[in-house]
Design an enzyme around this catalytic site. Structure first.
Site: not given
Ligand code: ING
Length: 321
Positions: A52, A117, A134, A153, A179, A204
């Site tokens: 991503e 995204n 996304k 985001e 993601c 990410n």
């Molecule tokens: N990043 C994260 C994901 O869903 C996140 C957001 C981070 C959720 C940490 C939970 C814990 O993997 C993205 N870019 O969606």
């Protein structure tokens, strides 16, 4: 490719990226992507999957007053001048790829530009097969300076209005997700109901989760849990590709992996940097699950699943009187 056994195989590579600094140029990043593409091709891969937002640092970690404040991290076209060398090299090598990037659209009829995204899927002959935006946008929209780093985001990307598609390419049926999409079972089932045989997912994922730091130690477990479940419950391959390592001070999960329709991890990255992992994915393995345990046409009960599409949030039963 079709092997002597007659079954369809895709030589697939997950091209994990290490950190991208906020001032690293697109050209420099594209050279890293080309190096990984060549490494995948040398290993026999026909499809190389990048993460991503693979062209820039994960800019939603910083708040800007004006939403357009990060527009220099977006692509106004794909291919763009900076990414054309990647498209050219892939076509010359006869290798397809999936690339995650920040998409800035042309102004619409009302003169409004939109930010998504996005991931583009390119076949071995260089043609763009499809684009995915996304669907599940995590994090927050407003400035939350209490966080050690932000996850804006929902400020910088709109939710897709198109949902999950699949495309006939690479001798199979391929779908995409991004993601946070990988954490929602609906993601995989939407594609499973279209016969998907390989789902490509870039991510990410910061290790620290500010709303509940208790989850930090479980990030790797949750990452594999949701993708392995999605693969098994829909009889599909899943390729999960990280941008990992410590990027601009934020430690991000790596552990890219290639998962079989059985839910087994058949390849996993062992570093937090630029790394290629590969597998020969037998697409006909999908039918061992799609035609037995998860024969949707025989066993599913959609007439009893109404809540899943009609209801957004929880409606709990009334309190006991
Ligand atoms: N990043 C994260 C994901 O869903 C996140 C957001 C981070 C959720 C940490 C939970 C814990 O993997 C993205 N870019 O969606």
């Amino acid at each position: 490719m079709t092997c002597e056994s007659g079954s369809r195989h895709v030589h697939v590579a997950a091209a994990q990226l290490g950190p991208i600094a906020k001032d690293e140029t697109r050209e420099s990043v594209v050279q890293r992507l080309i190096a990984l593409l060549r490494q995948g091709a040398a290993a026999g891969s026909e499809l190389v999957v990048f993460p991503e937002l693979a062209l820039t640092t994960f800019f939603p970690r910083w708040f800007t007053e004006d939403v357009s404040g990060h527009d220099h991290y977006y692509e106004a076209s794909m291919p763009s001048p900076a990414t054309q060398p990647l498209f050219d090299e892939a076509k010359a090598l006869g290798v397809g790829f999936a690339l995650g990037y920040a998409e800035l659209t042309e102004p619409d009829a009302d003169g409004v530009v939109h930010r998504y995204n996005t991931t583009v899927l390119v076949e071995r002959d260089g043609t763009i097969v499809g684009k995915f935006r996304k669907v599940h946008i995590p994090g927050h929209e407003a400035d939350e300076p209490w966080r050690p780093f932000q996850h804006l985001e929902r400020r910088y990307f709109e939710e897709s209005t198109e949902g999950f598609g699949v495309w006939r390419c690479f001798d199979g049926i391929v779908g995409m997700a991004t993601c946070n999409d990988r954490r929602w079972p609906e993601t995989y089932r939407e594609m499973g109901l279209q016969g998907v045989e390989m789902v490509l997912i870039g991510y990410n994922t910061p290790i620290h989760y500010a709303p509940d730091p208790g989850q930090n130690a479980l990030q790797g477990f949750h990452n594999h849990l949701c993708m392995q479940a999605g693969a098994y419950q829909n009889g599909t391959w899943v390729v999960g590709v990280a941008k990992g390592g410590t990027e601009e001070g934020v430690e991000s999960l790596a552990q890219s992996c290639i998962i079989a329709p059985s839910g087994q991890i058949v390849a996993q990255a062992v570093t937090t940097g630029d790394e290629i992992i590969t597998a020969v994915a037998d697409l006909d393995w999908c039918n061992h699950y799609k035609e037995t345990l998860f024969n949707f046409a025989t066993y599913r009960r959609p007439e009893l699943y109404q809540r899943i599409t009609s209801q957004k949030g929880v409606i709990a039963p009334p309190e006991n009187s």
